[in-house]
Design a protein around this motif. Structure first.
Motif, PDB file in Angstrom:
ATOM      1  N   MET A  34      80.194  86.135  -9.235  1.00  0.00           N
ATOM      2  CA  MET A  34      79.926  85.841 -10.333  1.00  0.00           C
ATOM      3  C   MET A  34      81.172  86.287 -11.477  1.00  0.00           C
ATOM      4  O   MET A  34      81.111  86.211 -12.911  1.00  0.00           O
ATOM      5  N   CYS A  85      71.297  92.813 -16.208  1.00  0.00           N
ATOM      6  CA  CYS A  85      71.043  93.112 -14.625  1.00  0.00           C
ATOM      7  C   CYS A  85      69.382  92.305 -14.392  1.00  0.00           C
ATOM      8  O   CYS A  85      69.744  91.851 -13.295  1.00  0.00           O
ATOM      9  N   CYS A  88      70.217  88.626 -14.155  1.00  0.00           N
ATOM     10  CA  CYS A  88      71.372  88.364 -13.155  1.00  0.00           C
ATOM     11  C   CYS A  88      70.832  88.304 -11.752  1.00  0.00           C
ATOM     12  O   CYS A  88      71.189  87.654 -11.036  1.00  0.00           O
ATOM     13  N   HIS A  89      69.937  89.440 -11.625  1.00  0.00           N
ATOM     14  CA  HIS A  89      69.216  89.325 -10.367  1.00  0.00           C
ATOM     15  C   HIS A  89      68.372  87.999 -10.070  1.00  0.00           C
ATOM     16  O   HIS A  89      68.303  87.523  -8.992  1.00  0.00           O
ATOM     17  N   MET A  92      70.655  85.288  -9.371  1.00  0.00           N
ATOM     18  CA  MET A  92      71.001  85.212  -7.884  1.00  0.00           C
ATOM     19  C   MET A  92      69.797  84.655  -6.835  1.00  0.00           C
ATOM     20  O   MET A  92      70.324  83.883  -6.233  1.00  0.00           O
ATOM     21  N   CYS A 194      78.518  96.314 -11.340  1.00  0.00           N
ATOM     22  CA  CYS A 194      79.812  95.460 -11.403  1.00  0.00           C
ATOM     23  C   CYS A 194      80.336  95.735 -12.389  1.00  0.00           C
ATOM     24  O   CYS A 194      80.139  96.966 -13.230  1.00  0.00           O
ATOM     25  N   LEU A 196      80.692  94.832 -15.294  1.00  0.00           N
ATOM     26  CA  LEU A 196      79.882  94.547 -16.651  1.00  0.00           C
ATOM     27  C   LEU A 196      79.013  95.773 -17.067  1.00  0.00           C
ATOM     28  O   LEU A 196      78.563  96.073 -18.231  1.00  0.00           O
ATOM     29  N   THR A 197      79.151  96.810 -16.004  1.00  0.00           N
ATOM     30  CA  THR A 197      78.462  98.265 -16.429  1.00  0.00           C
ATOM     31  C   THR A 197      79.651  98.966 -17.008  1.00  0.00           C
ATOM     32  O   THR A 197      79.127 100.226 -17.332  1.00  0.00           O
TER      33      THR A 197
HETATM   34  S1  SF4 Z   1      75.375  95.430 -11.927  1.00  0.00           S
HETATM   35 FE1  SF4 Z   1      76.180  93.520 -12.586  1.00  0.00          FE
HETATM   36  S2  SF4 Z   1      76.079  92.345 -10.651  1.00  0.00           S
HETATM   37 FE2  SF4 Z   1      74.614  93.858 -10.494  1.00  0.00          FE
HETATM   38  S3  SF4 Z   1      72.698  92.792 -11.358  1.00  0.00           S
HETATM   39 FE3  SF4 Z   1      74.012  94.071 -13.043  1.00  0.00          FE
HETATM   40  S4  SF4 Z   1      75.180  92.384 -14.146  1.00  0.00           S
HETATM   41 FE4  SF4 Z   1      74.345  91.781 -11.965  1.00  0.00          FE
END
Ligand code: SF4
Length: 328
Positions: A34, A85, A88-89, A92, A194, A196-197
């Motif tokens: 991503m 998150c 995002c999950h 996916m 990732c 983004l955190t």
């Molecule tokens: S940490 Fe990043 S990759 Fe994982 S669920 Fe959250 S946004 Fe998605």
């Protein structure tokens, strides 16, 4: 039987695959790129883990879809930083579910652990993600399955629920014991999410979209260098070290000039194409300030389409007021 696994490259998803493979079910590890998963090329790393576990690896580039559908419009909001998150999950799983038919697979698994992450792995969040997948009854979480309602793979007897686990919470001792027992080597320590955190990346994304639209080719720019926003609105990125410089040189974004000092050693830099003359002059001085340059000497900075001359500031502190985040 065949299962598709959401494979982040972390220990949990590797172990979830192992639990299913041990039940004589073929597993295809689907790693979704991503764009914010890290700054290193992970292919070799992912392949190594899959080889040890006995799963086939597939890598999907969904960076554009993630930007268009999730990152800026998450229905379930963000975590502490720019990490959506839950959505995002769900994203996916949704895209992986589209591959079920292609791979003739029966269900999907992930390494999600109940209670491990504050936002996305609470019971309610796991339920929401399951719904977002579009294939609610085909989502199995082997590491916490015994604490969750039975799914179709368990109810139909495709998977023996008794051989699945009941891991709950952030303590990772069970997973580390299991990794030792099966001799799994070379996995990264859990990093907690990732890019983004991370506060720095999040601040850079916020700043970027305040001034511009972020496209796929812009993703990499928020990962490297010092980020400065100049008075008339131009963005300047200055490499911090050799690794930064090399990485910035590979950024594909067409929204930036690429700049280097012509007559001294210095960092690789990027400046917004729409920079005003005043911002260009300031950027020139800042770039010279971060080079191996002498006081009061005039240097030339090559921006590709034009050149500008300037002298360095006496101190780098001048740059601090333009940093997007003080820690830059
Ligand atoms: S940490 Fe990043 S990759 Fe994982 S669920 Fe959250 S946004 Fe998605």
């Amino acid at each position: 039987m065949r299962a598709l696994a959401l494979f982040s490259g972390g220990l949990d998803s590797a172990l979830a695959m192992k639990l299913i493979i041990d039940q004589n079910i073929e597993v295809i590890a689907v790693h979704i790129d991503m764009g914010f998963g890290g700054t290193n090329d992970k292919k070799e790393y992912l392949q190594n883990l899959c080889d040890q576990i006995g799963a086939k690896l597939e890598i999907l580039d969904l960076r554009k879809e993630f930007l268009d559908e999730v990152l800026f419009t998450p229905v379930h909001g963000y975590g502490k930083n720019f990490n959506p998150c839950i959505d995002c999950h769900g994203f996916m799983f949704r895209y992986t579910s589209k591959l079920l038919e292609k791979y003739n697979a029966n269900f999907m698994i992930s390494g999600e652990v109940l209670g491990q992450r504050p936002m996305s792995q609470k019971k309610e969040s796991l339920d929401i993600v399951q719904k977002l997948s579009g294939q609610e009854d085909l989502v199995l979480r082997p590491l916490s399955a015994k604490l969750l309602s039975p799914t179709k793979p368990e109810l139909e007897g495709w998977v023996d629920r008794e051989k699945l686990l009941d891991i709950n919470g952030r303590n990772r001792q069970t997973q580390l014991r299991m990794a030792r027992r099966i001799g799994l080597k070379g996995f990264d320590e859990p990093a907690g999410g990732c890019l983004l955190t991370m506060p720095d990346t999040s601040a850079r994304i916020r700043d970027f979209i305040e001034h511009d639209k972020m496209d796929v080719d812009d993703i990499d720019i928020v990962k490297f260098g010092r980020h400065l926003r100049l008075p008339d609105g131009a963005k300047l990125v200055i490499g911090r070290n050799e690794a930064d410089n090399l990485s910035l040189e590979t950024v594909k974004s067409q929204k930036f000039y690429r700049a280097k000092i012509k007559d001294a050693i210095g960092p690789f830099n990027m400046l917004s194409q729409n920079a005003s003359e005043a911002d260009k002059a300031l950027a020139t001085k800042l770039i010279i300030t971060y080079g191996k340059t002498e006081d009061e000497k005039i240097y030339t900075v090559d921006f590709g389409e034009f050149e500008m001359q300037g002298v360095k500031f006496q101190t780098k502190e001048v740059a601090a007021k333009y940093f997007i985040l003080q820690s830059s």
